[in-house]
Scaffold this active site. Structure first.
Site, short mmCIF file in Angstrom:
data_model
loop_
_atom_site.label_atom_id
_atom_site.label_comp_id
_atom_site.label_asym_id
_atom_site.label_seq_id
_atom_site.Cartn_x
_atom_site.Cartn_y
_atom_site.Cartn_z
N LEU A 251 27.73 37.12 35.44
CA LEU A 251 26.81 37.97 35.18
C LEU A 251 27.04 39.14 35.74
CD1 LEU A 251 23.40 35.87 35.11
CD2 LEU A 251 24.75 36.69 33.12
N CYS B 150 37.41 29.81 50.58
CA CYS B 150 37.73 28.38 50.88
C CYS B 150 39.02 28.03 50.27
CB CYS B 150 36.64 27.46 50.37
SG CYS B 150 34.94 27.66 51.18
N LYS C 105 30.98 24.07 34.70
CA LYS C 105 30.19 23.69 35.80
C LYS C 105 28.70 23.48 35.39
CE LYS C 105 33.51 24.77 39.69
NZ LYS C 105 33.57 25.25 40.78
N ASN D 128 32.66 34.62 47.41
CA ASN D 128 33.41 35.73 47.56
C ASN D 128 32.38 37.20 47.97
OD1 ASN D 128 33.43 37.83 44.96
ND2 ASN D 128 33.36 35.70 44.40
#
Length: 261
Positions: A107, A185, A83, A128
């Site tokens: 990270l 989601c 992404k 989250n």
């Protein structure tokens, strides 16, 4: 600022709240964007378009067909790509003058804290609670302001945390460790345009902070998109917060507090 930059940002420079001085602040700024999904897409695109000089993009995931309903920075021909690299292609097309650094892994620990410390501002565009708590801890530890938003179903929320300000709450003040729902989601769904609404507001709060304007610090803005109703509630600092409470925060301020340039 050369003639090309003056023309590119002319509509923004016309604003007395921004002017050339504010535009130069944006050009000198470094923003860390964690998550290049539904929220991170408009955040990254608008910050690049507005002339933020350096963006660090963090996401461990790859583009999936199910992302394209709301993650507008990605395209169908980039399915399977990391992404962050897909996002970079879009951002370079929007504004090739912005410096972009990609981190295509999650990270944690010292690496996360170092990345947060190096930035002027952090954008939490994750989905989250566990990651949000972790990013919040790094924000407080380094004194780096944090713009946080969330969306689920047809609801959204946004606020700004400024750990350098003694009156500012942190994410832990808003949600104690035992209050997370764990919903995402992918499990409950989300209306396609809603992350765009909240992500655009995140970018707006980021730009305001970077040029020295008041932000949502101390307030949580809530959207019920079904009834198209907005609600604003005060979020006080919790003096007993284990992350930002006075007993743990004061020693960090001399070395961690960040200003607005």
């Amino acid at each position: 600022m050369d003639d090309q930059a003056l023309l590119r940002y002319s509509r923004q420079i016309l604003l007395p709240q921004v002017s050339i001085e504010g535009q130069e602040r944006l050009a000198a700024a470094h923003v860390l964007i964690i998550g290049l999904g539904g929220l991170g897409s408009p955040v990254a695109m608008y910050l690049a378009a507005a002339g933020v000089g350096q963006l660090t993009l963090v996401d461990f995931d790859t583009v999936d067909l199910s992302n394209l309903q709301r993650q507008i920075i990605h395209t169908s021909d980039r399915i399977g790509q990391p992404k962050v690299h897909s996002a970079r292609q879009t951002l370079e097309g929007i504004n090739p003058t912005v410096r972009i650094h990609c981190i295509d892994q999650a990270l944690e620990g010292a690496a996360l804290e170092d990345a947060v410390r190096e930035a002027d501002l952090v954008m939490d565009c994750t989905d989250n609670f566990a990651t949000r708590f972790t990013v919040n801890r790094a924000s407080v530890a380094t004194g780096t302001p944090l713009v946080s938003a969330a969306v689920i179903r047809m609801e959204g929320q946004i606020t700004v945390f400024e750990p350098g300000n003694p009156d500012s709450p942190c994410y832990q003040c808003l949600y104690g460790e035992g209050e997370e729902t764990g919903e995402t989601c992918s499990e409950t769904g989300v209306l396609a345009s809603l992350p765009g609404v909240m992500g655009t507001l995140q970018a707006t709060e980021a730009l305001k902070w970077l040029v020295g304007l008041p932000t949502l610090r101390g307030r949580l803005l809530l959207l019920d998109a079904m009834g198209m109703e907005w609600r604003s509630i005060r979020v006080p600092k919790d003096p007993g917060c284990p992350i930002c409470g006075s007993k743990v925060q004061d020693p960090l301020l001399p070395s961690g507090e960040k200003g607005r340039g």
